[in-house]
Enzyme design. Structure first.
Site, mmCIF file in Angstrom:
data_model
loop_
_atom_site.group_PDB
_atom_site.id
_atom_site.type_symbol
_atom_site.label_atom_id
_atom_site.label_comp_id
_atom_site.label_asym_id
_atom_site.label_seq_id
_atom_site.Cartn_x
_atom_site.Cartn_y
_atom_site.Cartn_z
ATOM 1 N N SER A 119 0.813 -1.208 0.000
ATOM 2 C CA SER A 119 0.000 0.000 0.000
ATOM 3 C C SER A 119 0.852 1.266 0.000
ATOM 4 C CB SER A 119 -0.924 0.000 1.226
ATOM 5 O OG SER A 119 -0.198 -0.251 2.408
ATOM 6 N N HIS A 140 -2.404 -2.978 -6.006
ATOM 7 C CA HIS A 140 -2.901 -2.602 -4.681
ATOM 8 C C HIS A 140 -4.416 -2.789 -4.651
ATOM 9 C CE1 HIS A 140 -3.573 0.746 -1.488
ATOM 10 N NE2 HIS A 140 -3.596 -0.463 -0.935
ATOM 11 N N GLU A 152 -5.392 -0.384 -7.640
ATOM 12 C CA GLU A 152 -4.409 0.634 -7.972
ATOM 13 C C GLU A 152 -3.216 -0.092 -8.602
ATOM 14 O OE1 GLU A 152 -3.086 4.688 -5.613
ATOM 15 O OE2 GLU A 152 -3.109 2.795 -4.510
ATOM 16 N N ASN A 190 -3.317 6.122 -0.710
ATOM 17 C CA ASN A 190 -2.856 6.379 0.650
ATOM 18 C C ASN A 190 -2.171 7.726 0.821
ATOM 19 O OD1 ASN A 190 -3.762 4.164 2.223
ATOM 20 N ND2 ASN A 190 -2.375 2.869 1.047
#
Length: 297
Positions: A119, A140, A152, A190
């Site tokens: 992540s 991800h 992702e 993130n």
């Protein structure tokens, strides 16, 4: 053509990734360090398939076929040597990931695609320890993997167009919506999410409002399905802390510095749902998660 998938790590993300690929007809080798972890993972997958049956998303035949598509292994070479695609879903720890990818580069067959579900950790850095960095990429997934549509797809500095296109198409085949991003700290999800969660923790830490109040403001005022503090518990406070450290180290900006309250909670072992307590306390009744009692600062 990608037929054989190896998933390394049988925790929440790993078993969700294995479940998803197996449900779509791929042969999946699920690898972890001990049989107990793998047994728990299969139980979790079976339970999640039962929920899909209850919701009439699938039927019993799909459950049986999905479970039949998964084999388990405690030996990395045995589990990965025949893979067309390896997806690493181990602990969010750079040293562990680098060691795994170095091993995989020697174990796997030529042409294998090596992906990480990280992540936040640099795909370029991970690729640098392999023999073929062009074939290394980030996938991800979001939690819970069988439900959440976003993937992702992170291109490392050396990741080839061919590999990127293959993973984008594969993600679409799984019923996901892939989004291609470049390899910078935190990627997109993130880099945006973690500062918001960190600011919510600072808001609690500074006594502006309580846990329930902060989460209610974000749910009712910003239309978030889950408040940031409950979401942090769901992600894992240790994972949130690890990602914030990557962002802070990568950008050198104080705005990414983890809140001292978060650091203390992780040090004390209050990690969220996985430990049974975080900003909320959690109990399980008839396999349904019950959230109770506001965090006491």
């Amino acid at each position: 053509m990608i037929k054989n998938i190896t998933v390394i790590g049988s925790g929440t993300m790993g078993n969700g990734i294995a479940h998803t690929f197996a449900q779509y007809g791929f042969k999946v080798s699920l690898v972890d360090i001990n049989d107990e972890s793998l047994t728990r993972a299969l139980q979790t997958i079976s339970g999640n398939l039962d929920r899909q049956i209850k919701k009439e998303v699938i039927d019993e035949s799909v459950k049986a076929a999905t479970l039949n598509n998964i084999s388990t292994h405690t030996d990395l070479k045995e589990g990965a040597s025949n893979a067309d695609l390896v997806i690493e879903a181990a602990t969010e720890n750079q040293d562990i990931k680098l060691d795994l990818f170095k091993q995989l580069s020697n174990i796997c067959k030529d042409g294998v695609i090596l992906a990480s579900n990280t992540s936040s950790i640099s795909i370029t850095k991970i690729a640098s320890v392999t023999k073929n960095p062009a074939n290394v990429i980030g996938m991800h997934f979001m939690n819970p993997v069988p439900v959440m549509r976003l993937v992702e797809v992170i291109r490392g500095y050396a990741t080839s167009d061919e590999i990127t296109n293959t993973i984008m198409q594969l993600s679409t085949h799984l019923g996901k919506d892939p989004v291609e991003v470049n390899d910078y700290p935190g990627f997109v999800a993130n880099r945006i999410l973690m500062p918001m969660i960190n600011e919510a923790i600072y808001t609690l830490y500074e006594g502006v409002a309580g846990v329930a109040e902060i989460d209610t403001v974000m749910k009712l005022g910003m239309a978030h399905p889950m408040g940031p503090l409950q979401l942090a518990d769901f992600i894992g406070l240790d994972v949130c802390l690890a990602i914030l450290k990557v962002l802070h180290d990568g950008f050198g900006n104080q705005k990414y510095a983890p809140c001292p309250l978060l650091v203390n909670m992780v040090t004390a072992g209050h990690l969220g749902i996985k430990s049974g307590n975080g900003f909320y306390q959690y109990t399980s009744v008839n396999k349904e998660l019950i959230v109770s009692s506001k965090f006491k600062s």
